[in-house]
Design an enzyme around this catalytic site. Structure first.
Site, short mmCIF file in Angstrom:
data_model
loop_
_atom_site.label_atom_id
_atom_site.label_comp_id
_atom_site.label_asym_id
_atom_site.label_seq_id
_atom_site.Cartn_x
_atom_site.Cartn_y
_atom_site.Cartn_z
N ARG A 127 96.78 48.31 76.73
CA ARG A 127 97.55 48.41 75.49
C ARG A 127 97.41 49.80 74.89
O ARG A 127 98.41 50.42 74.50
CB ARG A 127 97.08 47.35 74.49
CG ARG A 127 97.70 47.50 73.10
CD ARG A 127 97.36 46.33 72.20
NE ARG A 127 95.94 46.07 72.06
CZ ARG A 127 95.43 45.08 71.33
NH1 ARG A 127 96.24 44.24 70.69
NH2 ARG A 127 94.13 44.91 71.24
N ARG A 160 94.05 43.75 59.96
CA ARG A 160 93.73 42.35 59.70
C ARG A 160 94.93 41.57 59.14
O ARG A 160 95.03 40.36 59.34
CB ARG A 160 92.57 42.25 58.71
CG ARG A 160 91.28 42.87 59.22
CD ARG A 160 90.69 42.11 60.38
NE ARG A 160 89.43 42.72 60.83
CZ ARG A 160 88.76 42.36 61.90
NH1 ARG A 160 89.22 41.37 62.66
NH2 ARG A 160 87.65 42.97 62.25
N GLU A 168 90.76 29.97 66.05
CA GLU A 168 91.31 31.15 65.38
C GLU A 168 92.57 30.72 64.64
O GLU A 168 93.29 29.83 65.11
CB GLU A 168 91.63 32.25 66.40
CG GLU A 168 92.21 33.52 65.80
CD GLU A 168 92.29 34.65 66.83
OE1 GLU A 168 91.23 35.00 67.39
OE2 GLU A 168 93.40 35.13 67.09
#
Length: 330
Positions: free
Chosen positions: A158, A223, A323
């Site tokens: 990435r 975030r 998550e």
């Protein structure tokens, strides 16, 4: 905290956030509705009409029937393909998705590099160049030890492929392991012709500053992201991480509590009121299928009325059991 947004004023022409909803509906009918920018089915049995806006996500839902996720904008939508890319655009918003087979691109690192290079080149040629949110789904994410783990190879690729893609700052993002074809990489994104505001969690070290123990290349994401009109928060994959360390090993209940504490910290950092409501769709990724019922009951108790899509997926750290990501509308 919000990065670079302290003095930003809400503009009269700021782009209203796409409306995100989970629905049990006919896919063809949903795609025909005005403003449909993207439609996501979950699992091998989900319908995938021959439409560039439609993605069959390689994660099985614990709900039956499995709802679809629909994005809608306040404008007509154009759509098409560009090589391996599928895209749609309307009202200043851009959706782009790519799915690649690692066997055709030389492995995990090279495939991630290719996916991000192609997305970069495509988005750079469009008017909506501010990437706000990215989703990454890859097979066997935790396979391998140390630097040989597949997730770490993905992070290497990435970073190699993005170049200056995120020169203005990293987008919000999620990376989850699916249980489908191990060679299948799926990446899709939401971009806009106006920038958003990056949000960090004061309880956590920013992901791109993680120490070396988490790999040669740290994860590349914010975030959360406040969308341009400051009417919605796009929340990255959030788990029981405090500082940079995973918390509450082998304790699902404690991890769930810690995760919700982190979500509330993000809302506070974004200047939003505490809590989630019926218009705030979330996804909960659960590592072990046997834990799904407990996670559902826990979230129904702690987040009553909040739409939660429960999916079977592996978290990027093998010790983490759950998550959560999603959207919070102002």
């Amino acid at each position: 905290m919000i990065q670079g947004c302290e003095n930003q004023q809400i503009q009269a022409l700021a782009r209203r956030a796409p409306r995100v909803a989970y629905r049990v509906a006919n896919a063809v009918a949903a795609l025909a509705e005005p403003g449909t920018l993207a439609l996501f089915g979950f699992g091998a049995g989900s319908a995938r009409p021959d439409d560039p806006r439609c993605v069959q996500v390689a994660l099985e839902s614990f709900d039956a029937p499995a709802p679809m996720e629909q994005w809608q904008v306040d404008a007509p939508v154009d759509y098409g393909t560009d090589g391996a890319l599928r895209w749609s655009a309307g009202g200043g918003w851009l959706f782009a998705a790519i799915e690649l087979d690692e066997r055709d691109h030389g492995g995990t690192t090279a495939t991630a590099k290719s996916a991000y290079e192609q997305l970069h080149h495509f988005v750079a040629a469009r008017g909506a160049q501010h990437v706000l949110r990215v989703w990454n789904y890859l097979g066997a994410i935790n396979r391998g030890e140390g630097d040989a783990e597949r997730y770490k190879h993905f992070c290497d690729g990435r970073a190699a492929g993005m170049g200056d893609f995120f020169a203005e700052g990293f987008p919000a993002a999620t990376a989850i392991g699916h249980h489908g074809d191990v060679h299948r990489l799926q990446v899709y994104l939401l971009a806009c012709d106006q920038p958003g505001c990056r949000v960090e969690n004061p309880r956590q070290i920013s992901a791109w500053r993680y120490p070396r123990q988490y790999g040669r290349t740290p994860p590349s994401f914010a975030r959360a992201m406040v969308l341009p009109a400051q009417d919605a928060l796009a929340i990255s994959g959030t788990a029981a991480v405090v500082g940079h360390a995973s918390a509450h090993l082998d304790d699902l209940d404690a991890q769930l509590h810690e995760t919700l504490t982190n979500l509330e910290a993000l809302l506070a950092s974004a200047g939003m009121a505490a809590g989630f409501d019926t218009q705030s769709p979330l996804k909960a990724y659960v590592r072990h299928a046997a834990d799904a019922a407990y996670v559902r009951e826990f979230l129904q108790h702690r987040l009553p009325g909040v739409p939660v899509l429960l999916l079977h997926g592996d978290i990027c750290r093998s010790e983490l059991l759950v998550e959560i990501d999603g959207w919070r509308y102002a």
